[in-house]
Enzyme design. Structure first.
Site, PDB file in Angstrom:
ATOM      1  N   CYS A 184       1.569   1.456   2.722  1.00  0.00           N
ATOM      2  CA  CYS A 184       0.205   0.959   2.923  1.00  0.00           C
ATOM      3  C   CYS A 184      -0.821   2.035   2.561  1.00  0.00           C
ATOM      4  CB  CYS A 184       0.023   0.506   4.362  1.00  0.00           C
ATOM      5  SG  CYS A 184       0.512   1.742   5.581  1.00  0.00           S
ATOM      6  N   HIS A 187      -0.717   2.231  10.366  1.00  0.00           N
ATOM      7  CA  HIS A 187      -0.932   1.380   9.192  1.00  0.00           C
ATOM      8  C   HIS A 187      -2.302   1.695   8.592  1.00  0.00           C
ATOM      9  CE1 HIS A 187      -0.853  -2.032   6.539  1.00  0.00           C
ATOM     10  NE2 HIS A 187      -1.919  -2.573   7.116  1.00  0.00           N
TER      11      HIS A 187
END
Length: 1297
Positions: free
Chosen positions: A117, A417
């Site tokens: 990510c 994330h």
């Protein structure tokens, strides 16, 4: 538009049968269109149109908001690690494979490979930067100069083209990461996005050398600042010019309780000078002394693209953990940087502003190396440079920056994330780029990334704040003359247009391939090949292909051309797990496979079998509902069990009808037929009720039965007493073992002694004379006949024989018959020279069929030889000292109920000779001897002196091992077929003739994976835990007698890095005192370990894992005062003085001094306490250390011995000076010997450590504790360094660190 068809009947009806297309523009009612009322089912079929997938149009709800507004999100979403996201399949606007449809925003997402990510967020930011994207498009790749796979700029160019032109919802980044030189493991490594930005820019600069883009990164992202120190007495200033690609902004200053509230505040703190005074004074070259000075930074040049890194990751020196600061920090949409340039820079004779050229001011610049990245034409740089006071006004007007990218991190310092919030310069709209999801967001969503919490919680506000907050900010200078726009597709350079066309064709091809995949049935295919036996493959057939076409494809796939004609093959439905043929497809050769298989599915609950036949045969139809039965014919005369014949029956058939069916298939008589069903492993059921159905008897899809039809009287006896049951029972319980015999030549004393002892005829030659030597097969046959006669005689004698004679005869039988069973008629035993040793042992046993004696006295010479041999061999493998100390040591033979055991393979009953057999209930009962087990003994003999193996005889047959049977040396390997219900004691006695010594003189080791060996010592347990082809190693050495236990002795070295050292294997006996065991142990230690010890200077003590426990006193008796068990472990401790422990009321404690002033731990010293008094312990410690009693503090160690702890933690982490008066209460619980106690002087202050010293000590402690296996609480998860390999892989990268 996608046409709808209405059709009646079942949903499996084929298109075209009673179907009626529906006109979506028609105004007819449903009843007029052919729909049936009255609760009947009506079916609609949605079909494709022009090869496009059906789509569900967006629906407007009652609030007037469309789907796009409902799907808007910000923040991390759940990911399933695949190309799509779990959200794809729960979305109200789901269509087939949503990854193929572009987001309604018009932007394309990036697939998260696993933990990439951070990469996706940075790539989307670079793509949405017009200047970077356009410059990348202007670069042209020369394929002749570089491999496109390893070219980072080319793969980025391809990715950007796909992001701009693809019709997919998300695209893969694997080609980009492959150009980085990463393998698939890198996808599972999470890295810092700012670190990736630096590394990627460096890689691009390396790749762009000698091109127009060589200075692109510097032109767009690089700024300059001055690092200066000014003397406060004379005004002299030394300085140097530094460059930067991003500005790191502190969230919370070191030691402060409050964080900066905004980016502007953090920028001001960044350039705020600090005063160097006191011990930190600066040595002024003009004053020639140390003076107070001011040190700071001044911005000289801002880049066109300004990158701010918010330093949210920090290190907490209190907990020694990395932490994330979630404090609130605001940032403006437009940032004015003019306050952060010092335009009042003094032009005194002692100071000079550094020019853009980087020229040094004579005598005042002390930079070792000035930046050479700037040339005199820096004025063309797309940044802002302060080069003279005359340009101040122009500069200040051009220092407004516009925010366009916020890279957000959600999670903790351990992981999380990343996603990016980016503003498009084409329409001014903000979007969330969250891996494959792209959606519109608002300014409110941007403000949510400030971090912090709603209320004020003071110092701990960060702990209660949201973990989702901005981590990197990118601003662009507001300058209409320089601000670029995104290149439109029509304006692409020619090489990019070619690339677009190439990628478009590739995407179309992929789309067509996906369409084919979507309509392809993939199912497991099996085939009983006439030559290659059972083959397995995967049949991939389009759903519209007919069964005939699919059969032809399977025919070619299984390579049957030229072996079997095509018309002799057919596909049938098959259950491979149950080996069950479910049904055949007669008359459906033209039916599409999609209908036959029930549609296109990701997996099927059944398989296909390509069945073959000979030209003269006819295929048997397989109807649904039939069951398959494998019929084995048993011949009682030859005692053989034939290979199976397949028969199909119905569950509602009776046993009588089933027998008639079997009679037709086998030619046996149904009147005298006995049918035995094996319902599950070794569960034999005689089917004797004529009118009972197969279903009632427990038949299932696939079944196994044994049938016998003869005129013998065997069917008149009870089934469990019959020969049929015995054969089947033996067949089901026989396993095949590979036994490796010990090193021993054919002419050893033990071998000759055994021959003379067992062989009644001393004339049997051992010299290998060919003229007098019989074949092995002949000897085995002759021996078998004698054994059968002997067996009959023994059975006839019955109770008339005296007890002693019974024992002698039975012993003879066990020693003679078991290794000399009738040979397999289909196998021959090799008589080559390399197998001569094993054959001689078989000869010796075969020739002794007459009058062998089991008198133990005859074993004397043999036992003497074995003892002498074993004394020179410690008989413990290299893994014994470590592995046998685990819990596996005493549990190498598992309970029979521990799991299903496979049936013996390749054991046809014609190789099984008759033997004495127990009744059914005796055969099934456990072989545990509870009295022996309770007493803890593993003796081979019971209290009456009889061999336990005489209790019942179970099948045993041995033969030489062929080269194909084992990877071991065939000369020393034996293949043993044995009933797994035999006890280990009986198994060892059966092996005696092959080992050459009695069972008390050798040990059995079971070989596990990786060749690890564990000794099997529980002689009263069965071989139930063994299965086919398990390996066993035989080693010479004295086995245990009644009341004896094998003991592993370890030396306790309390002050050594490894305090537990294996010494020897020995034997302790029940009733022996500790002193007697020491007397027997010391000579063994002297001989094997070269340890010459005095009996009064050693002690034995309990060992629990690596913890020293109770000290055993000399008068303690094993089994009475000290519990002992198989494979027991004990510590031997060498004392520096005679033993002080004289009573069980005393307590031996291991103590260790902690010195905070030196940050060191002293050696272990033992303290003997007369009671459990805390006061006595403190007095003994004070006397031993010299610490005054009132200043002495102690704490109990934690964990297993030696209770290692970091010197950085021990002073605070242990529970020092507990408020108790006795040691045996909470929180100490010191009730046994061996406890570890740390003590210290409370007046001793800890050593003051600088940050560097602390870090160095931390590294040393971490290394030390990891070596000892201690968990280091402050050691974070090891992270793999982020690297981009310019040569395509780490193996080719010579010097990157």
């Amino acid at each position: 538009m996608f046409p709808l068809q209405h059709f009646a009947g079942s949903p499996s009806a084929r298109p075209g049968e009673k179907t009626a297309p529906l006109d979506h523009n028609s105004e007819m009612s449903l009843s007029d269109s052919g729909f049936e009322p009255g609760g009947k089912r009506n079916f609609l079929q949605l079909t494709d149109k022009d090869g496009e997938q059906p789509q569900i149009a967006s629906v407007t709800d009652s609030s007037g908001l469309d789907d796009s507004s409902q799907e808007r999100f910000i923040g991390p979403l759940p990911r399933d690690g695949t190309a799509g996201c779990s959200g794809d399949y729960s979305s109200p606007s789901y269509s087939y494979s949503s990854i193929l449809s572009k987001s309604e925003t018009g932007y394309v997402g990036l697939v998260n490979q696993a933990m990439t990510c951070y990469l996706n967020s940075l790539l989307q930011t670079l793509f949405m930067t017009p200047e970077f994207r356009n410059a990348l498009y202007n670069w042209e790749f020369e394929e002749s100069e570089e491999d496109p796979v390893t070219s980072i700029p080319y793969q980025l160019q391809r990715l950007f083209v796909l992001l701009q032109t693809s019709k997919k919802r998300a695209i893969e980044t694997t080609d980009v990461t492959r150009s980085f030189g990463w393998d698939s493991s890198e996808a599972w490594q999470q890295h810092d996005i700012q670190e990736l930005c630096r590394v990627m820019f460096d890689a691009l600069e390396q790749k762009w050398k000698q091109t127009e883009q060589a200075d692109l990164i510097n032109q767009l992202y690089q700024g300059k600042l001055k690092d200066y120190v000014r003397c406060l007495e004379c005004g002299y200033e030394s300085w140097r010019i530094d460059t930067y690609l991003d500005i790191p902004l502190v969230i919370r200053p070191f030691g402060a309780s409050q964080a900066y509230g905004s980016v502007e505040e953090a920028l001001q703190a960044f350039i705020q000078p600090e005063t160097l005074d006191g011990p930190n004074q600066y040595f002024c070259e003009r004053c020639k002394k140390k003076c107070d000075a001011r040190k700071g930074l001044r911005f000289l040049h801002f880049p066109y693209l300004l990158t701010l890194q918010l330093k949210r990751f920090d290190f907490d020196y209190t907990t020694m953990h990395r932490i994330k600061l979630n404090d609130r920090m605001t940032f403006p949409e437009e940032l004015d940087m003019s306050p952060f340039i010092d335009v009042e820079d003094e032009k005194s004779p002692q100071t000079e502003s550094c020019t853009d050229s980087g020229a040094e001011n004579e005598g005042s610049c002390h930079s070792d190396q000035m930046s050479n990245d700037f040339s005199t034409d820096d004025c063309v740089d797309e940044g802002i440079c302060l080069d003279s006071t005359s340009s101040t006004e122009r500069v200040l007007n051009l220092l407004t920056f516009e925010l366009f990218s916020v890279m957000v991190h959600s999670g903790s310092a351990a992981g999380g994330h990343y996603y990016a919030c980016i503003k498009s310069f084409s329409d001014g709209q903000w979007y969330s780029f969250n891996d494959q999801h792209v959606s519109k967001i608002t300014q409110d969503d941007i403000r949510k990334t400030y971090g912090g919490s709603s209320g004020s919680r003071g110092y701990y506000s960060s702990a209660f704040a949201s973990s989702t907050n901005a981590y990197m900010l990118i601003y662009r200078l507001k300058d209409p003359s320089r601000n670029a726009k995104y290149l439109a597709v029509d304006d692409f350079p020619e090489h990019i247009k070619s690339l677009v066309q190439k990628e478009k064709e590739s995407e179309e091809q992929e789309k067509r391939q996906r369409e084919i995949e979507r309509n392809t049935c993939k199912i497991k295919l099996f085939c009983m090949h006439p030559v290659k036996m059972m083959l397995e493959s995967k049949l991939e057939v389009h759903k519209d292909k007919t069964l005939r076409e699919a059969t032809e494809m399977a025919y070619k796939l299984m390579e049957l051309e030229g072996v079997v004609p095509l018309d002799c093959c057919r596909l049938v439905k098959y259950d491979e797990f149950h080996e069950y043929l479910e049904r055949s497809y007669e008359g459906e050769e033209d039916t599409p496979m999609g209908l036959l298989l029930g549609g296109v599915k990701s997996s099927y609950m059944f398989d296909l079998l390509l069945e073959t036949r000979r030209p003269e045969q006819v295929f048997q139809p397989y109807k649904p509902g039939e069951v398959m039965v494998k019929v084995h014919v048993v011949d009682l005369k030859s005692e053989t069990i034939a290979s199976p014949i397949s028969v199909r029956a119905y569950l509602n058939q009776t046993i009588t009808e089933f027998k008639q069916l079997i009679a037709q298939a086998t030619g046996l008589s149904a009147e005298t037929m006995r049918v035995v069903l094996e319902r599950c492993y070794n569960d034999l059921r005689l089917l004797y009720v004529p009118n009972k159905t197969l279903k009632a008897e427990g038949f299932f899809r696939s079944n196994k039965v044994f049938v016998e039809s003869s005129e013998s009287t065997d069917h008149q006896v009870a089934f469990t007493d019959s020969l049929l049951w015995k054969l089947l029972d033996r067949h089901g319980n026989t396993i095949r073992l590979l036994v490796l015999l010990p090193e021993q030549s054919p002419g050893t004393l033990a071998n000759r002694t055994l021959c003379q002892k067992v062989g009644g005829d001393s004339d049997v030659p051992f010299d290998g004379s060919k003229g007098n030597r019989k074949s092995v097969e002949a000897i085995l046959e002759e021996s078998t006949e004698k054994l059968k006669n002997l067996s009959l005689q023994q059975q006839q004698q019955g109770s008339s024989t005296s007890d002693s004679q019974k024992s002698s005869d039975a012993s003879d039988f066990e020693h003679i018959e078991s290794p000399t069973q009738e040979a397999d008629s289909n196998s021959s035993l090799c008589v080559a020279a390399d197998n001569r040793e094993l054959e001689n042992r078989i000869r010796a046993t075969a020739g002794s069929s007459g009058g062998a004696s089991s008198d133990p006295e005859n074993h004397f010479a043999c036992e003497e030889r074995s003892d002498s041999e074993v004394n020179n061999d410690r008989s413990t493998s290299s893994v014994d000292s470590d592995i046998l100390s685990s819990s596996h040591s005493s549990d190498t033979l598992c309970n029979a109920d521990s799991g299903p055991i496979q049936l013996a393979n390749g054991l046809d009953s014609h190789s099984i000779t008759s033997s004495r057999r127990s009744k059914a209930h005796e055969g099934k009962k456990e072989t545990w001897d509870t009295a022996e087990e309770d007493s803890g003994t593993d003796s081979e003999y019971d209290d009456n002196g009889k061999s336990k193996a005489e209790a019942q005889y179970l099948y045993f047959r041995a033969e030489p091992c062929s080269q194909d049977d084992s990877s071991w040396d065939a000369q020393k390997c034996l293949v043993v077929h044995v009933d797994k219900r035999i006890t280990l004691a009986a198994f060892k006695q059966n092996l005696e003739p092959y080992v050459g010594v009695t069972s008390t003189q050798f040990k059995v080791f079971r070989v596990y994976a990786n060749n690890q060996e564990f000794e099997s010592v529980r002689l009263n347990e069965t071989l139930s835990s063994f299965s086919d082809d398990n390996k066993i190693t035989i080693r010479l050495g004295r086995a245990l007698k009644k009341g004896e236990y094998r003991v592993k002795v370890y030396q306790l070295l309390v002050n050594e890095p490894e305090p537990c050292k294996f010494l020897v294997d020995t034997v302790f006996a029940k009733g022996m005192t500790v002193r007697q065991s020491k007397e027997e142990l010391l000579p063994q230690l002297k001989e094997q370990c070269k340890l010459d010890l005095s009996i009064d200077r050693v002690r034995l003590r309990k060992k629990t894992w690596k913890n020293p426990g109770t000290v055993f006193l000399d008068y303690h008796v094993y089994e009475e005062d000290i519990s002992i068990s198989s494979n027991w472990e004990v510590f031997l401790e060498v004392l520096n003085e005679p033993e002080k422990m004289k009573s069980m009321s005393q307590l031996a404690v291991l103590t260790r001094r902690w010195s905070p002033a030196t940050m060191k731990l002293g050696p272990f010293q033992e303290v003997i306490l007369e009671s459990s008094s805390v006061e006595e312990l403190k007095e003994k410690l004070s006397e031993m250390s010299g610490i005054p009693l009132e200043n002495l503090e102690f704490a109990k160690g934690r964990g297993t011995f030696p209770c290692d702890i970091s010197v950085l933690e021990i002073h605070q982490d242990l529970d020092w000076n507990p408020k108790v008066s006795t040691l045996n209460v909470w929180p100490l619980y010191i009730c046994d010997d061996g406890a570890v106690v740390f003590y210290r002087d409370s007046t001793e202050e800890p050593m003051e450590l600088s940050e560097d010293e602390r870090n160095e000590l931390m590294k040393k402690e971490s290394s030390r504790l990891l070596k000892t296996g201690h968990r280091v609480s402050y050691s974070p998860r090891k992270e793999k360094a982020l690297k981009i390999y310019l040569d395509g892989g780490p193996a080719k990268d010579p010097g990157q660190d």
